[in-house]
Enzyme design. Structure first.
Site, mmCIF file in Angstrom:
data_model
loop_
_atom_site.group_PDB
_atom_site.id
_atom_site.type_symbol
_atom_site.label_atom_id
_atom_site.label_comp_id
_atom_site.label_asym_id
_atom_site.label_seq_id
_atom_site.Cartn_x
_atom_site.Cartn_y
_atom_site.Cartn_z
ATOM 1 N NE ARG A 239 -4.154 -1.701 0.120
ATOM 2 C CZ ARG A 239 -4.189 -2.857 -0.526
ATOM 3 N NH1 ARG A 239 -3.125 -3.227 -1.242
ATOM 4 N NH2 ARG A 239 -5.246 -3.628 -0.469
ATOM 5 C CD GLU A 268 -4.073 2.215 -6.166
ATOM 6 O OE1 GLU A 268 -5.001 1.387 -6.277
ATOM 7 O OE2 GLU A 268 -2.958 1.926 -5.738
ATOM 8 C CG HIS A 287 -3.374 -1.810 -6.915
ATOM 9 N ND1 HIS A 287 -3.952 -1.092 -5.906
ATOM 10 C CD2 HIS A 287 -3.007 -3.002 -6.355
ATOM 11 C CE1 HIS A 287 -3.951 -1.800 -4.776
ATOM 12 N NE2 HIS A 287 -3.380 -2.965 -5.040
#
Length: 322
Positions: A239, A268, A287
């Site tokens: 993260r 994001e 991601h």
């Protein structure tokens, strides 16, 4: 299974960026009629989100792409169930009065992407591939081998342990530290426990594998980055909030560290103004750590299972009862 031939239960599947959720599971596999709607866009405005979800009974959220705060949940009178992919989701307010269930998930895709980033950075694959396509054979970059170098693992849990095992297979010296890691646990997993300071000073490759929590938020600071070798690379598939993002951008921009492989960002999808987009010696991915066909099948088939179990009156994989 209890038969239910009443009106279809409306299901919203959010943030299906790649438009794959519908084909990854049989959404009509039970006696409970479902009316799933798949949304491939991402809403950041909460008013728009409430308007979208107001007529749905169940919401399926992909990881932590869309936050569901209590203020939003309480404005959705029909909402009876939230299903998150995986069994943790810090973006869903678990105390907002709505049942939250989850799915199983695989850790191996994140391990694989971690090593893809490490290998690509160490061997300058992005530079060499672009150079080759532009007509130049061997651009002059010289890669670094892994054998004999030091892998530092920040967080030796389910994923970190597997990352460490691959490092050992490459012939690396593997060291690890986290706030609750003990020397005995590190030894049991075949790696050397070191202090926090030693982890950053000794690592040639530093890979982050912690859960984001109040305890780990902002854990990696400018001080830690300054302590790293100027040739070292840092890889984060966990993260973004674990690392001071401004300090990381400065360390890369000043070439204080050798490079970074980053799969997670503070916003994001990534903001166009994020300085990491223009930082040197970086390899950035959107991601993708968990994004494999096998994981998507597990996520969405598991979501259907959780929905059907809830409609049967026997919820499974309960994350929170609200």
């Amino acid at each position: 299974m209890t038969s239910n031939k009443g009106p279809a239960t409306r299901v919203a599947v959010l943030d299906d960026y790649q438009a794959v959720a519908e084909r990854m599971a049989d959404w009509h596999s039970s006696e409970h009629p479902l009316d799933p709607v798949f949304f491939s866009d991402h809403l950041t405005d909460e008013e728009a989100l409430v308007e979208r979800l107001i007529d749905f009974d169940i919401v399926v959220v992909m990881r932590e792409r869309t936050p569901l705060r209590a203020e939003v949940i309480k404005r959705l009178p029909r909402l009876r169930l939230i299903v998150t992919t995986g069994m943790r989701n810090a973006a869903v307010d678990a105390g907002a009065g709505v049942l939250v269930c989850g799915t199983e998930s695989l850790g191996t895709p994140t391990v694989e992407l971690t090593w893809a980033l490490i290998l690509a950075l160490q061997r300058n694959l992005r530079i060499e591939e672009e150079s080759l396509r532009n007509g130049r054979w061997q651009s002059g970059s010289i890669g670094s081998g892994l054998a004999g170098s030091t892998l530092g693992v920040l967080g030796l849990g389910r994923i970190g342990t597997k990352v460490a095992a691959v490092g050992l297979a490459f012939g690396m010296d593997v060291i690890a530290w986290s706030q609750h890691l003990t020397p005995q646990l590190a030894r049991d997993r075949g790696v050397e426990w070191v202090s926090e300071t030693d982890l950053f000073q000794r690592s040639d490759v530093l890979s982050i594998h912690l859960q984001l929590s109040p305890r780990t938020a902002g854990l990696v600071t400018e001080r830690h980055l300054q302590a790293m070798k100027p040739t070292a690379i840092i890889v984060n598939t966990s993260r973004a909030g674990i690392v001071d993002q401004d300090a990381l951008a400065v360390a890369l921009g000043s070439r204080r560290i050798g490079g970074a492989g980053i799969d997670v960002f503070d916003t994001e999808p990534i903001a166009a103004t994020n300085p990491l987009l223009t930082a040197p010696s970086t390899l950035l991915t959107p991601h993708l750590g968990y994004v494999t066909r096998q994981n998507y099948e597990l996520f969405f088939q598991g979501a259907v299972e959780s929905i059907n179990a809830f409609l049967d009156g026997e919820p499974i994989r309960v994350v929170s009862r609200g």
